[in-house]
Design an enzyme around this catalytic site. Structure first.
Site, PDB file in Angstrom:
ATOM      1  CG  ASP A 155      -2.136   0.910   1.016  1.00  0.00           C
ATOM      2  OD1 ASP A 155      -2.927   1.040   1.952  1.00  0.00           O
ATOM      3  OD2 ASP A 155      -2.258   1.521  -0.073  1.00  0.00           O
ATOM      4  CB  CYS A 196      -9.200 -27.801  12.874  1.00  0.00           C
ATOM      5  SG  CYS A 196      -9.917 -26.167  13.027  1.00  0.00           S
ATOM      6  CG  HIS A 201      -8.975 -21.905  12.292  1.00  0.00           C
ATOM      7  ND1 HIS A 201      -9.473 -23.065  11.733  1.00  0.00           N
ATOM      8  CD2 HIS A 201     -10.023 -21.038  12.380  1.00  0.00           C
ATOM      9  CE1 HIS A 201     -10.772 -22.908  11.497  1.00  0.00           C
ATOM     10  NE2 HIS A 201     -11.131 -21.697  11.881  1.00  0.00           N
TER      11      HIS A 201
END
Ligand SMILES: Nc1cc(CSc2ncc[nH]2)c2nc(N)[nH]c(=O)c2c1
Length: 373
Positions: A93, A310, A336
């Site tokens: 940016d 997970c 995750h």
């Protein structure tokens, strides 16, 4: 991987598109989500972990890196890719947005912005020319024009003046960027929520000619409904054969709604920032893992997710390490969330290619609980 920069549109389904951006440092599958590596790191993640989530490109920040360690030092050390050990594409940016949101004592003139560093109070000056120089020193593959993004709400006069300034700065950015084969310069559309001002901005950018076009000036507090109303017209104002990048977006349902309306690329700190605070995004909704009800829960965050958090840990463990403020807590939940965001993108790419986006979207929204699950 090619010596030049190009966008290959593969399929469309309604306004949704899927394709590939070819760059010398690798291909970017679109629609793409770009993790944010503000200070030359995606916080709590090793670069190889970011790649393992499926990210083809990440974001760097002119504002942060010019203040610390400076663009000149990164250049002397071989550029940002070598510095942070990421050899795929990087989009940076241009700095103006962060000046207005992070620094003190800002002065905005036709020339550029003068500000005091939020780190040590030192004074700095950013112009379109200096922003292009910094992004070149960093070795960025996709450079953003130096723009001004007005805080909303703002009256129409302020939005028009700001957009017109940004278009003059876009020309100066283009002129300063020069001719850099294999590197891209993206223009940034401004104009607030106003269709006519955004149309004028798009025309000004088309006349200057860019390798890609960002929809700027959104995700600044207007809310999802107002943002989608703008996205119902703004992408169509931009060239159809170039990538369209929606800056600073967003939550999973923002991302799906933006792709549905013709957006190809997005970035947001949400998955990484919220991962560090214990907020997990799953296909059934949000899990606030610090909530006491997870203390004895042996189940994974999301039984259908294949990420390390997970696959190997229970909610009870994640709850514990967050409560104990252990470093692994932010690492696992950031991994995750970034993995899940990439799963959403991969699902949309496949669905669009198969002409099945509507079904995929219906399935995405079905079963998403509101609030904590
Ligand atoms: N919402 C929003 C977010 C960002 C930051 S995108 C980003 N930079 C670093 C990480 N992510 C924007 N940046 C620019 N230059 N212009 C905008 O209008 C704008 C709007």
């Amino acid at each position: 991987m090619t010596a030049t920069f190009s966008f290959d549109l593969k399929a469309t389904d309604g306004k949704a598109r899927t394709g590939v951006i070819n760059t010398p440092r690798g291909d970017i599958r679109t629609p793409a989500f770009m993790p944010v590596g503000t200070a030359a790191t995606v916080k709590a993640m090793m670069p190889e972990s970011v790649a393992a989530t499926g990210a083809d490109i990440l974001l760097g920040n002119t504002y942060h890196l010019m203040l610390r360690p400076t663009a000149e030092r990164i250049d002397r050390l071989g550029g940002l890719h070598q510095f942070m050990n990421w050899d795929k594409p990087i989009l940076t940016d241009s700095g103006g947005f962060q000046v207005m949101s992070l620094s003190d004592l800002r002065k905005l003139t036709e020339e550029g912005v003068t500000f005091k560093s939020h780190i040590d109070g030192s004074r700095h000056h950013l112009t379109p020319e200096r922003s292009m120089e910094i992004q070149k020193l960093l070795g960025s593959d996709i450079v953003m024009c130096f723009d001004e993004c007005p805080a909303l709400p703002a009256d129409r006069k302020r939005i028009q003046e700001s957009m017109e300034l940004s278009m003059r700065w876009a020309q100066r950015s283009r002129d300063a960027f020069g001719d850099r084969p294999g590197h891209a310069l993206f223009g940034i559309q401004q104009g607030g929520l106003e269709e006519d001002l955004r149309g004028r901005s798009a025309e000004a950018l088309r006349a200057i000619e860019f390798d890609g076009y960002a929809v700027g000036g959104l995700a600044v507090g207007e809310g999802q409904e107002a943002m989608f109303k703008v996205l119902d017209f703004a992408p169509d104002q931009l060239p159809v054969d170039k990538p369209r990048y929606l800056m600073g977006v967003g939550k999973p349902d923002d991302i799906v709604g933006a792709v549905k309306r013709g957006i190809d690329m997005m970035d947001c700190v949400l998955p990484s920032r919220s991962g560090r605070t214990g907020q997990a995004f799953t296909r059934r909704g949000v899990v606030n893992i610090k909530n006491a009800r997870h203390a004895d829960d042996p189940r994974p965050l999301d039984a259908e997710c294949t990420c390390p958090a997970c696959s190997n840990y229970s909610r009870a463990y994640l709850h514990h390490v967050f409560r104990a403020q252990e470093m692994i807590s932010g690492m696992l939940l950031t991994w995750h969330n970034l993995h899940y965001f990439q799963e959403i993108m991969a699902g949309m790419r496949t669905a669009i290619a198969a002409g099945a986006f509507a079904d995929w979207e219906a399935d995405f929204h079905a079963g998403r609980a509101k609030g904590d699950i």
